[in-house]
Design an enzyme around this catalytic site. Structure first.
Site, PDB file in Angstrom:
ATOM      1  N   TYR A   1       0.835  -1.214   0.000  1.00 55.95           N
ATOM      2  CA  TYR A   1       0.000   0.000   0.000  1.00 55.95           C
ATOM      3  C   TYR A   1       0.868   1.262   0.000  1.00 55.95           C
ATOM      4  O   TYR A   1       1.548   1.543   0.985  1.00 55.95           O
ATOM      5  CB  TYR A   1      -0.886  -0.024   1.251  1.00 55.95           C
ATOM      6  CG  TYR A   1      -2.097   0.876   1.236  1.00 55.95           C
ATOM      7  CD1 TYR A   1      -2.072   2.143   0.698  1.00 55.95           C
ATOM      8  CD2 TYR A   1      -3.275   0.437   1.815  1.00 55.95           C
ATOM      9  CE1 TYR A   1      -3.198   2.952   0.713  1.00 55.95           C
ATOM     10  CE2 TYR A   1      -4.415   1.228   1.842  1.00 55.95           C
ATOM     11  CZ  TYR A   1      -4.358   2.493   1.294  1.00 55.95           C
ATOM     12  OH  TYR A   1      -5.470   3.282   1.323  1.00 55.95           O
TER      13      TYR A   1
ATOM     14  N   TYR B   1      -1.763   4.207 -10.171  1.00 50.72           N
ATOM     15  CA  TYR B   1      -2.798   3.400 -10.819  1.00 50.72           C
ATOM     16  C   TYR B   1      -4.190   3.886 -10.412  1.00 50.72           C
ATOM     17  O   TYR B   1      -4.930   4.471 -11.198  1.00 50.72           O
ATOM     18  CB  TYR B   1      -2.617   1.921 -10.457  1.00 50.72           C
ATOM     19  CG  TYR B   1      -3.636   0.992 -11.105  1.00 50.72           C
ATOM     20  CD1 TYR B   1      -3.579   0.726 -12.468  1.00 50.72           C
ATOM     21  CD2 TYR B   1      -4.631   0.378 -10.351  1.00 50.72           C
ATOM     22  CE1 TYR B   1      -4.499  -0.124 -13.078  1.00 50.72           C
ATOM     23  CE2 TYR B   1      -5.551  -0.473 -10.944  1.00 50.72           C
ATOM     24  CZ  TYR B   1      -5.484  -0.718 -12.301  1.00 50.72           C
ATOM     25  OH  TYR B   1      -6.396  -1.556 -12.888  1.00 50.72           O
TER      26      TYR B   1
END
Lengths: 140, 382
Positions: B280, B328
């Site tokens: 993350y 992304y």
């Protein structure tokens, strides 16, 4: 617009009343003697309910910080510093560093700071920190 | 490697991600769920367990026409889908349900039917953090970073490199929100958000949904796609919502080390067995904490590990092969998208496919540094 302050709960009332009276209260466990914060009616180390409040020294150092540049609707201006302060008693907490220019040239990790108080509205005072040395660069 | 615990037999993102103004958060849950059901060759009535991030699982079940026998609404932020997976594995093993749908949908950018995020001035965060100028994750997740940089000798250039590498990956992904290559100088010249963090050091804010379907290992081969096996899951918490000041060691957080130890132990694997990782990246420093805490490198070494190209395409540990939250997509609670790329890599379906991936680790933070989740997936099975 006034800054949004804390909404006090029964377990934190004693702490915030202390702040209004110019005191920063920490707690320790009467059983295992560990110091803890934020306030609770029991010790988070051993679960004992027999806890004691005491006034912190108010001395600490800047552990780490950021300087926020994005506007927050209830804050008058930016940039401003949000810091983790490490108290002499070993507790780390979030606060502001005041009475100093809000730049990385002036605010330094490891800088000694002392407790002071900022009144943000009627009945709401926040515990904040300022440099210990009155001659520190950028002091205002 | 130990015997797998369960299998993932369907997975998909929402039809569109990035900027999706024509769909609400609930719509994104449903769109992703329908795509995952189609991927698994299932209909809504085949699902008997449901878990959701950013929505009440009963609401999502009702909306999809599912009548679940088991549900999980664990809501600890971005890592929640990994906790849902961990809980689904246990629920299936206990016989509470057979086929679990895990969904995420968040209109983070367009704010269509998005959950309200109003700070509660009476909770711990509201009393002890928010009054001191917290202004979203950029002023909380980032708080220990300056200290880390000072103690570990990590320069702003080294932090910026994390963002540069994320674009090397996103350039290969047609669905990525930000695909143009960037340089370290561009990162360091981008707008200041919260010193020392500049715009290109912070994750995106996007719309998107994702879903995957979990079942028992013995049923896994009955589905159209090759199964992805769940080898281990772990979760850990250490502080309250957004409270990095109260993590015992904010530079080398114990909860990450604990989750890492437990997930590797569950899988019977070690760091060198991992072929691909999704870590993350809410901000450029958050993969550093995780690479170190999970044991891929020692404390203080992660920035150099990334600087040397280890996590880039063709590196020794391909990481965040979509471009991650930095490049992304990042809807607000990103964890689902980490798990979905691990699944695509193990199926050989990724756009930036890493050759020969047999194991992938997905790791996510929740509510800043209050909770974490980790899972190790594989395509090897028994």
């Amino acid at each position: 617009m006034l800054k949004i302050g804390p909404q006090i709960t029964p377990e934190t009332e004693s702490f915030w009343v202390g702040v209004q009276n110019g005191e920063f209260k920490l707690q320790n466990c009467k059983d295992c003697s560990k110091i803890f914060f934020p306030p609770r009616f029991f010790c988070p180390s051993c679960g004992d309910r027999n806890v004691n409040s005491f006034a912190a020294s108010g001395k600490g150092v800047i552990y780490s910080y950021v300087i926020n540049h994005r506007p927050r609707p209830d804050w008058p201006d930016e940039p401003y510093c949000v810091a983790i302060v490490e108290l002499e008693e070993g507790i780390r907490l979030v606060s502001n560093i005041v009475n100093i220019e809000q730049t990385p040239d002036h605010i330094q990790i490891g800088m000694p700071v002392k407790l002071c108080f900022e009144k943000i509205s009627e009945g709401i005072v926040l515990p904040v920190f300022e440099p210990v040395d009155d001659n520190v660069a950028g002091r205002n | 490697m130990r015997k797998p615990l369960a299998a993932i037999v369907g997975a998909a993102e929402s039809t569109k991600i990035g900027l999706v103004p024509d769909m609400s958060s609930l719509g994104l849950h449903a769109d992703a769920a329908l795509n995952a059901l189609r991927d698994a060759g299932l209909k809504p009535h085949d699902i008997d367990g449901i878990a959701c991030t950013d929505a009440n699982p009963a609401d999502v079940a009702f909306y999809l026409g599912i009548k679940p026998d088991w549900m999980d609404g664990t809501n600890v932020g971005g890592c929640a889908p990994i906790l849902h997976l961990q809980n689904a594995v246990a629920a299936i093993a206990a016989g509470y349900c057979k086929t679990v749908l895990i969904t995420h949908g968040e209109s983070g950018r367009s704010r269509q039917g998005a959950q309200l995020r109003i700070p509660n001035p009476s909770d711990l965060n509201g009393q002890f953090d928010f009054p001191f100028g917290y202004n979203g994750a950029i002023t909380s997740f980032t708080l220990p970073a300056m200290r880390y940089m000072k103690e570990c000798g990590v320069s702003e250039e080294k932090l910026a490199k994390v963002a540069v590498v994320s674009r090397e990956w996103s350039a290969k992904n047609s669905r990525a929100f930000a695909r143009d290559p960037i340089t370290i100088d561009q990162v360091l010249e981008s707008r200041m958000i919260a010193y020392p963090f500049r715009k290109l050091m912070c994750c995106l804010v996007t719309d998107g949904g994702g879903a995957f379907i979990v079942t028992s290992v013995d049923r896994a081969k009955d589905f159209p796609k090759p199964p992805v096996y769940v080898q281990g899951c772990a979760s850990a918490a250490e502080s309250y919502f957004t409270g990095p000041a109260y993590v015992g060691d904010p530079l080398y957080p114990e909860l990450i080390r604990r989750a890492g130890k437990n997930v590797f132990q569950a899988a019977g694997l070690k760091n060198s067995d991992i072929d691909h990782a999704m870590i993350y990246d809410a901000f450029v420093h958050t993969p550093l904490w995780a690479l170190e805490g999970l044991g891929f490198v020692k404390f203080g070494e992660a920035a150099d590990f990334i600087w040397d190209g280890n996590t880039a395409p063709n590196g020794s540990l391909p990481m965040n092969s979509t471009g991650g939250g930095l490049s992304y997509t990042h809807t607000g609670h990103y964890g689902m998208f980490a798990v979905l790329e691990s699944i695509r890599q193990l199926r050989g379906e990724a756009e930036a496919q890493v050759p020969g991936v047999q194991t992938s680790l997905a790791f996510a933070y929740g509510n800043v540094l209050s909770a974490v989740g980790a899972t190790i997936l594989s395509n090897v099975g028994e």
